[in-house]
Design an enzyme around this catalytic site. Structure first.
Site, mmCIF file in Angstrom:
data_model
loop_
_atom_site.group_PDB
_atom_site.id
_atom_site.type_symbol
_atom_site.label_atom_id
_atom_site.label_comp_id
_atom_site.label_asym_id
_atom_site.label_seq_id
_atom_site.Cartn_x
_atom_site.Cartn_y
_atom_site.Cartn_z
ATOM 1 N N SER A 195 0.924 -1.308 0.029
ATOM 2 C CA SER A 195 0.054 -0.021 -0.073
ATOM 3 C C SER A 195 0.806 1.339 -0.130
ATOM 4 O O SER A 195 2.143 0.984 0.340
ATOM 5 C CB SER A 195 -0.794 0.006 1.259
ATOM 6 O OG SER A 195 -1.897 -1.059 1.303
HETATM 7 N N1 SAH Z 1 -0.405 -5.080 4.053
HETATM 8 C C1 SAH Z 1 0.194 -5.187 2.826
HETATM 9 C C2 SAH Z 1 -0.485 -4.997 1.593
HETATM 10 C C3 SAH Z 1 -1.349 -6.036 1.113
HETATM 11 S S1 SAH Z 1 -2.297 -6.193 -0.512
HETATM 12 C C4 SAH Z 1 1.636 -4.473 2.703
HETATM 13 O O1 SAH Z 1 1.873 -3.841 3.538
HETATM 14 O O2 SAH Z 1 2.215 -4.968 1.913
HETATM 15 C C5 SAH Z 1 -3.511 -7.271 0.040
HETATM 16 C C6 SAH Z 1 -3.010 -8.689 0.419
HETATM 17 O O3 SAH Z 1 -4.121 -9.555 1.023
HETATM 18 C C7 SAH Z 1 -2.731 -9.438 -0.713
HETATM 19 O O4 SAH Z 1 -1.316 -9.992 -0.391
HETATM 20 C C8 SAH Z 1 -3.494 -10.719 -0.583
HETATM 21 O O5 SAH Z 1 -3.093 -11.976 -1.268
HETATM 22 C C9 SAH Z 1 -4.166 -10.711 0.375
HETATM 23 N N2 SAH Z 1 -5.533 -11.263 0.753
HETATM 24 C C10 SAH Z 1 -6.524 -11.154 -0.093
HETATM 25 N N3 SAH Z 1 -7.622 -11.940 0.089
HETATM 26 C C11 SAH Z 1 -7.208 -12.442 1.268
HETATM 27 C C12 SAH Z 1 -7.875 -13.194 2.281
HETATM 28 N N4 SAH Z 1 -9.306 -13.711 2.223
HETATM 29 N N5 SAH Z 1 -7.079 -13.606 3.476
HETATM 30 C C13 SAH Z 1 -5.795 -13.310 3.604
HETATM 31 N N6 SAH Z 1 -5.175 -12.294 2.686
HETATM 32 C C14 SAH Z 1 -6.076 -11.957 1.818
#
Ligand code: SAH
Length: 201
Positions: A52
């Site tokens: 993000s």
């Molecule tokens: N917080 C992260 C950014 C995450 S992007 C950072 O600082 O880098 C969103 C993430 O959510 C992705 O890696 C995706 O694989 C994950 N995601 C999507 N659906 C999900 C679910 N149901 N449970 C856990 N993770 C999930």
């Protein structure tokens, strides 16, 4: 990043600014992406996902108002960056990631950098992570159609959850802060955002 991107755009909590200043964002990126680490935007990581925008991470954490004694849940570990920042301000962070490759990579990065307060788990975070519930704070880094009931259930009394909610396909998502007070759960909207979708199952 702190003086140009965060302070002028509403990040006023000194603890959030210090936590953001102390976590090296470049370490959470692939080598070819590192020169972009301090740009004011989301960046690509593995598995078609994103790390993000720093401003969004800082505003989400500020809205969740972490306390040093808090136990926090993050849904969507991705690179591990937001979990690392959050861990500077809480007692314990449990971060759940659906993609095993991302979880493993993030876990390695966090361990290498000494972020011992973060535990990364593989699973569907829309179900929360009951083993460590209830949580004083929940951050969701992927957009849900509605708020997953399990996450509300796992929110402690007085707990805060920051989550992007997809209200319709045409509009940006609505970043909301939910708060539980006894049996009552209320929310307020923060600002429009664009997160990757929360995929269930
Ligand atoms: N917080 C992260 C950014 C995450 S992007 C950072 O600082 O880098 C969103 C993430 O959510 C992705 O890696 C995706 O694989 C994950 N995601 C999507 N659906 C999900 C679910 N149901 N449970 C856990 N993770 C999930």
């Amino acid at each position: 990043m702190v003086t140009e991107q965060l302070r002028p755009h509403g990040v006023t909590d000194q603890r959030v600014l210090e936590a953001m200043a102390s976590v090296p964002r470049e370490e959470f990126l692939a080598p070819r992406m590192r020169r972009h680490a301090y740009e004011d935007r989301a960046l690509a990581i593995e598995c078609g996902q994103t790390i993000s925008q720093p401003l969004v991470v800082a505003l989400m954490i500020q809205a969740a108002a972490p306390d040093p004694g808090d136990v926090a849940l993050e849904v969507g570990t991705g690179s591990g960056y937001a979990a690392a920042v959050l861990s500077r301000m809480c007692r314990r962070v449990v971060s759940v990631e659906r993609e095993p490759a991302l979880a493993e990579h993030a876990s390695d990065t966090l361990r290498r950098l000494g972020f011992d307060g973060v535990e990364v788990a593989v699973g569907d975070g829309s179900l929360g992570w009951p083993a460590a519930a209830p949580y004083d704070l929940i951050l969701v880094a992927a957009a849900a159609r509605g708020v997953p009931p399990a996450l509300i259930d796992q929110l402690a009394d007085g707990g805060r959850m920051v989550i992007p909610v997809a209200v319709s396909v045409e509009e940006p998502q609505d970043l909301r802060v939910y708060e539980r007070r006894g049996g009552e759960v209320t929310y307020r909207s923060l600002f429009p955002v664009l997160f990757v979708p929360l995929r269930t199952g």
